[in-house]
Design a protein around this motif. Structure first.
Motif, PDB file in Angstrom:
ATOM      1  N   VAL A  54       0.817  -1.215   0.000  1.00  0.00           N
ATOM      2  CA  VAL A  54       0.000   0.000   0.000  1.00  0.00           C
ATOM      3  C   VAL A  54       0.855   1.271   0.000  1.00  0.00           C
ATOM      4  O   VAL A  54       0.476   2.288  -0.606  1.00  0.00           O
ATOM      5  N   LEU A  55       2.005   1.232   0.673  1.00  0.00           N
ATOM      6  CA  LEU A  55       2.811   2.442   0.881  1.00  0.00           C
ATOM      7  C   LEU A  55       3.160   3.189  -0.412  1.00  0.00           C
ATOM      8  O   LEU A  55       2.894   4.403  -0.503  1.00  0.00           O
ATOM      9  N   PRO A  56       3.746   2.556  -1.441  1.00  0.00           N
ATOM     10  CA  PRO A  56       4.072   3.320  -2.656  1.00  0.00           C
ATOM     11  C   PRO A  56       2.843   3.876  -3.361  1.00  0.00           C
ATOM     12  O   PRO A  56       2.909   4.940  -3.994  1.00  0.00           O
ATOM     13  N   CYS A  57       1.718   3.190  -3.262  1.00  0.00           N
ATOM     14  CA  CYS A  57       0.482   3.678  -3.894  1.00  0.00           C
ATOM     15  C   CYS A  57      -0.027   4.932  -3.180  1.00  0.00           C
ATOM     16  O   CYS A  57      -0.514   5.872  -3.828  1.00  0.00           O
ATOM     17  N   LEU A  58       0.088   4.948  -1.851  1.00  0.00           N
ATOM     18  CA  LEU A  58      -0.310   6.144  -1.106  1.00  0.00           C
ATOM     19  C   LEU A  58       0.584   7.330  -1.469  1.00  0.00           C
ATOM     20  O   LEU A  58       0.101   8.464  -1.599  1.00  0.00           O
ATOM     21  N   ILE A  59       1.872   7.061  -1.631  1.00  0.00           N
ATOM     22  CA  ILE A  59       2.788   8.134  -2.025  1.00  0.00           C
ATOM     23  C   ILE A  59       2.403   8.668  -3.402  1.00  0.00           C
ATOM     24  O   ILE A  59       2.407   9.887  -3.638  1.00  0.00           O
ATOM     25  N   ALA A  60       2.021   7.761  -4.321  1.00  0.00           N
ATOM     26  CA  ALA A  60       1.598   8.171  -5.665  1.00  0.00           C
ATOM     27  C   ALA A  60       0.340   9.035  -5.598  1.00  0.00           C
ATOM     28  O   ALA A  60       0.236  10.062  -6.287  1.00  0.00           O
ATOM     29  N   LEU A  61      -0.633   8.639  -4.771  1.00  0.00           N
ATOM     30  CA  LEU A  61      -1.852   9.440  -4.613  1.00  0.00           C
ATOM     31  C   LEU A  61      -1.526  10.814  -4.038  1.00  0.00           C
ATOM     32  O   LEU A  61      -2.128  11.825  -4.420  1.00  0.00           O
ATOM     33  N   TYR A  62      -0.572  10.848  -3.126  1.00  0.00           N
ATOM     34  CA  TYR A  62      -0.209  12.093  -2.453  1.00  0.00           C
ATOM     35  C   TYR A  62       0.415  13.100  -3.420  1.00  0.00           C
ATOM     36  O   TYR A  62       0.178  14.314  -3.314  1.00  0.00           O
TER      37      TYR A  62
END
Length: 581
Positions: A435-443
């Motif tokens: 989940v972590l890299p996807c959250l960074i992408a959304l951010y």
């Protein structure tokens, strides 16, 4: 009448003390003698489940095929004349008449009975769980049809509704488990299903904020405890190495249900305008009736235990006497504590308080609170975010399907990986690693992102390998004892529901539609999970096991037997208990 000198007080498995006459002592000695006569020479070696992943990949030619007609009965405490009397089933145990420490069976027989349990027990449990998720998740489908606008609700009202639902769900967990333990899951589960299906259908007549919140509260309170009830029920039939994969199928059925629910919503929401009513009203009404029919059928599909499948509507039962012997003894050899109580024996306040104070399980509870936070808000707000980006109601319900299907495969895959590597703490952390890299992408997406880029990132995020099944089975395995397992299942799920209450309020109206502040907070939480909580939990249980091993290894056989005879420690508090990690 025996003289006082000839009467001994023995402690039963349920914790009560009863006087033993010479006849009962002789029976105890016969039990031990039968174990000594049978011996261990015909037993299968202890296994750790599936072959190692590295062996499957690179050393398949060295893996010996299983002789299906060889003895599959594994060694347990019942084959040790010193330890066996301390693990004899409680006289109240409903399957006692099928308990036989001398029973032996083959791999062919065991595989056949496990397949039969999968089809008879597991399949209907998955269908029941799907009914829960159909009614629990249809608010998201209704949201895509404009329920907030039709009822004059704001985003914060929607958040409040989810919070009220989760809070009611959480508050009902322990009371529901206490009722279930007294009535039996086979009775209480279908009662729950029928009650909540009526409330679901009643949402057809929602008129505004008050009725919306009342229905959310009722649904949460009635559905609370349903999941722990089902997990406890399944533990009656499966060994601890078999349960995690079955729970993966269990939660996988939720994904299948979500796909089916999306197609149902795609069709039912087209009924907007029929009799002047909105499509979401018909959705609640029709799906409520579907759940009601499943709930009624469940009364006839859940036998109380492996030896109680016969009923007036099923006079022959599902299992033969031989199959019942195998089912009972293979489960008790795997975990003797499952015979501590009768399946309709209620818990008292003392049991409840002892379960709450079992602090060795709190590391898993904390994981239950934290692990779902990073993925919760993106999942809950997917349909609303897609609607804000210009996708139509019907397209939104179809666009949720790919991530749901992918999530089904990653769920089963991660659970298999956990059992193959015999690791829970490190493998369970993979969900947040995903989940972590996807959250960074959304951010870091721009203020007005390309709708399809946002959809792709969100879909990859929501395809994460859901590790809830691993952690539920982990908590159950580390509980030790039916009473503690009953309370443990509720407490763990209460922490999970508390997590949902928290993440229901992370995305706020003043942060819409990009939720930059919310995503920033989710990134921090995700990092804490990966680098602090999961490694910390692993270290804690390794440390506790080392403490126990040091004490247990220092004892002689006589001291161990005396300890098991006299100790007041129960379940996972005993020196011979080892925590999984």
């Amino acid at each position: 009448m025996p003289s006082p000198a000839s009467v001994t007080v023995l402690e039963d498995r349920d914790g009560s003390s009863t006087p033993s006459t010479p006849a009962s002592i002789q029976k105890e000695r016969s039990f031990v003698k039968s174990i000594e006569i049978v011996g261990k020479t015909d037993l299968a070696p202890l296994t750790k489940g599936a072959p190692r992943f590295i062996d499957v990949l690179f050393r398949r030619h060295e893996l010996k095929p299983v002789d299906l007609d060889a003895i599959a009965t594994e060694e347990s405490v019942y084959d040790d004349p010193v330890l066996a009397p301390h693990f004899k089933p409680s006289p109240k145990y409903e399957n006692l008449h099928r308990f036989d420490p001398s029973a032996r069976w083959t791999y062919r027989e065991e595989r056949a009975i496990v397949r039969k349990i999968d089809w008879r027990i597991m399949l209907w449990a998955a269908i029941s769980f799907s009914a829960l998720n159909l009614d629990r998740n249809n608010l998201s489908n209704a949201n895509s049809d404009g329920i907030l606008k039709d009822l004059n609700l704001s985003t914060n009202d929607f958040n409040l509704g989810n919070t009220v639902f989760r809070l009611s769900f959480l508050c009902a967990e322990l009371p529901s488990q206490l009722v279930s333990k007294r009535l039996g899951p086979d009775r209480w589960i279908p009662i729950q299903m029928c009650l909540w299906s009526i409330v679901t259908s009643a949402q057809f007549w929602l008129s505004g904020r008050t009725s919306f919140l009342v229905c959310r509260a009722l649904l949460g309170f009635i559905q609370g405890g349903f999941i722990p009830d089902l997990i406890l029920y399944l533990s009656y039939f499966y060994k601890k190495t078999e349960l995690p994969l079955r729970l993966a199928y269990f939660w996988g059925s939720s994904n299948v249900c979500t796909v089916i629910g999306s197609f149902l919503a795609f069709g039912i929401l087209r009924m907007r305008g029929v009799n002047g009513k909105e499509g979401w009203r018909w959705l609640f009404l029709i799906e409520g009736f579907i759940t009601l029919s499943i709930g009624v059928a469940t009364f006839f599909q859940m036998p109380p235990s492996p030896t109680q499948s016969k009923a007036w509507f099923r006079p022959e039962g599902w299992f033969t006497e031989r199959e019942e012997v195998i089912m009972v003894n293979r489960v008790l050899r795997d975990d003797p504590t499952k015979s501590d109580m009768h399946n309709r024996q209620g818990l008292n306040l003392k049991d409840l308080w002892k379960g709450i104070l079992n602090f060795d399980l709190y590391p898993i509870y904390i994981l239950g609170l934290m692990f779902g936070l990073p993925s919760g808000p993106p999942s809950q707000y997917l349909t609303l975010s897609l609607k804000n980006l210009g996708f139509s109601t019907l397209d939104i319900n179809l666009l949720t399907i790919p991530s749901t299907v992918a999530g089904l495969f990653t769920l089963i895959g991660i659970t298999l990986l956990s059992e193959v590597f015999d690791s829970r703490s490190l493998v369970a952390a993979i969900q947040d690693v995903w989940v972590l890299p996807c959250l960074i992408a959304l951010y870091i997406l721009p203020a007005h992102p390309n709708p399809w880029i946002f959809y792709t990132v969100a879909s990859v995020l929501l395809s994460y390998p859901y590790t809830h099944a691993i952690q539920v089975a982990w908590a159950s395995r580390n509980a030790g004892g039916v009473a503690n397992r009953t309370i443990n299942a509720s407490l763990y799920n209460m922490f999970v529901q508390a997590s949902a209450i928290v993440y229901a309020n992370i995305y706020r109206a003043d942060d819409a539609p990009r939720y930059v502040r919310g995503n920033h907070n989710l990134i921090i939480i995700c990092a804490v999970n990966i680098f602090v909580l999961y490694p910390g939990t692993r270290f804690y249980y390794k440390w506790r096991n080392a403490q126990r091993e040091k004490k247990w290894s220092a004892m002689s056989e006589e001291e161990r037997s005396n300890y098991l005879s006299t100790t007041k420690d129960e379940g996972n508090q005993r020196f011979n208990f080892r925590f999984a990690y």
